[in-house]
Design an enzyme around this catalytic site. Structure first.
Site, short mmCIF file in Angstrom:
data_model
loop_
_atom_site.label_atom_id
_atom_site.label_comp_id
_atom_site.label_asym_id
_atom_site.label_seq_id
_atom_site.Cartn_x
_atom_site.Cartn_y
_atom_site.Cartn_z
N ARG A 70 119.78 127.85 -28.84
CA ARG A 70 118.38 127.37 -28.77
C ARG A 70 118.41 125.70 -29.26
NH1 ARG A 70 114.40 128.32 -33.25
NH2 ARG A 70 112.42 128.12 -32.35
N HIS A 74 116.65 122.86 -27.05
CA HIS A 74 115.34 122.22 -27.67
C HIS A 74 115.72 120.58 -27.79
CE1 HIS A 74 112.67 125.26 -29.60
NE2 HIS A 74 113.24 125.84 -28.67
N GLY A 80 115.97 114.21 -23.79
CA GLY A 80 117.46 114.46 -23.08
C GLY A 80 118.34 114.92 -24.17
N SER A 84 118.53 113.91 -30.69
CA SER A 84 117.57 113.73 -31.44
C SER A 84 117.07 114.74 -32.21
CB SER A 84 116.53 112.81 -30.53
OG SER A 84 116.11 113.85 -29.54
N ASN A 101 110.13 123.81 -33.55
CA ASN A 101 111.61 123.46 -34.32
C ASN A 101 111.71 124.05 -35.81
OD1 ASN A 101 112.88 122.50 -32.00
ND2 ASN A 101 112.23 120.60 -32.48
N HIS A 200 117.72 134.66 -23.76
CA HIS A 200 117.08 135.45 -24.56
C HIS A 200 117.75 136.86 -24.85
CE1 HIS A 200 112.92 133.43 -24.41
NE2 HIS A 200 113.66 132.82 -25.14
N ASP A 259 116.92 141.34 -27.73
CA ASP A 259 117.71 142.49 -26.87
C ASP A 259 118.07 143.69 -27.77
OD1 ASP A 259 119.10 143.97 -25.16
OD2 ASP A 259 120.50 142.36 -24.51
#
Length: 338
Positions: A70, A74, A80, A84, A101, A200, A259
């Site tokens: 994740r 993000h 990109g 960052s 975040n 996911h 899941d």
């Protein structure tokens, strides 16, 4: 992907022309400036060191795989793949302070990898590459082999904005058209949208991000009113897990495996669940509302097809907005600009 919180309206014509011809599992070309084994001469053990640290930490906490996957998603969707997302801000205006975040984790492990690499090869390996490697290595831990190839050579960005993160990270409430537009704006296509949603298959979801599908869905003051797109038995399971959100819709501590029964195993079971109308988020369920996307979901129920497609789509994602060569910098510490 375990993405929570992912929006812009951009013409889809060019992206769809580029990607509509690509079938599931089509390989992507190498991006300029990136290559396999970028650090072979400058830091020969770079990838081994990163993997050793990540595997040691994942061995004690299997939930890290979903967290690093994740984090990579993000990071790449905002400015990109430039790390960052790792930057701190004394005024809380960096990406990591944006609502999507706030639940990111694993920064301490990234710092541990960076420290180990700085000891071995000072000023050589970028934080952006460490994020890409951590995602691959953490997910690959259960198989004890690399599930996909990571091309390296990225450099680190120097700007991080919470507002950009809020605008660019797809939301779990997004409709199909919004998701496709968002992915298109990053140079990704329909296939990538469906395939990368398969992330996911690991991790958990916060009840407050999908409880609107479970209670009073149509707004007629009927607490048992559910989204008709949800499998009724699955909806009842989620209601039981998220009952607290009836009293406190802002509760952000109650989580449910995305899941159930297999939330620590990276596999294609997400697509089996999705076909049974057991997609947790609106952004999951909406994939079945488009015929082409639904056809891809059908194909991805084959494990071999899924793994082949995922390695290609995440490779394309890792090429979004890269800084290479003289652009960007190699941060000495991942949370601050040099």
């Amino acid at each position: 992907m375990v993405a929570k919180g992912l929006i812009t309206g951009v013409s889809l014509v060019l992206a769809l022309l580029v990607f509509s011809a690509a079938g599931v599992g089509t390989a992507s070309a190498q991006a300029p400036g990136l290559k396999k084994g970028f650090y072979k001469k400058s830091c020969p053990r770079a990838e081994d060191i990163a993997r050793e640290v990540v595997w040691a930490r994942v061995a004690g906490n299997r939930e890290l795989a979903a967290k690093f996957l994740r984090m990579f998603f993000h990071d790449c969707f905002v400015r990109g793949c430039d790390a960052s997302v790792l930057l701190d801000s004394p005024t809380n205006t960096a990406e990591k302070n944006a609502p999507p975040n706030l639940s990111l984790a694993g920064f301490d492990v990234i710092d541990e990898v960076k420290a180990a690499l700085e000891r071995a090869c000072p000023g050589v390996v970028s934080c952006a590459d460490i994020v890409a490697l951590a995602a691959r290595d953490s997910v690959s831990f259960q198989y004890k082999r690399n599930l996909w190839e990571v091309e390296t050579g990225r450099r680190d960005g120097t700007v991080s904005s919470d507002q950009e993160a809020l605008a660019d990270i797809p939301a779990p409430t997004s409709t199909f058209d919004i998701l496709l537009s968002n992915f298109s704006s990053k140079g990704l296509g329909l296939q990538d949208l469906v395939v990368l949603s398969g992330a996911h298959t690991i991790g958990v979801g916060n009840c407050n991000l999908f409880s609107s599908r479970l209670f009073n869905f149509t707004g007629k003051n009927n607490p048992s009113d559910i989204d008709p797109a949800l499998n009724p038995s699955y909806a009842r399971f989620l209601q039981g897990q998220c009952r607290r959100n009836l009293q406190d819709p802002n509760d952000n501590t109650t989580v449910v495996p995305m899941d159930p029964g297999s939330s620590l195993s990276f596999d294609n079971h997400y697509f089996v669940n999705l076909k049974a109308h057991q997609g947790m988020f609106t952004s999951d369920a909406t994939l079945l509302t488009n015929g082409r996307a639904a056809n891809i979901v059908d194909k991805l129920q084959d494990p071999g097809v899924f793994f082949d497609a995922f390695k290609n789509s995440i490779k394309r994602m890792g090429q979004i907005g890269m800084l290479t060569s003289a652009n960007g910098q190699i941060r000495k510490k991942c949370n601050v600009v040099n």
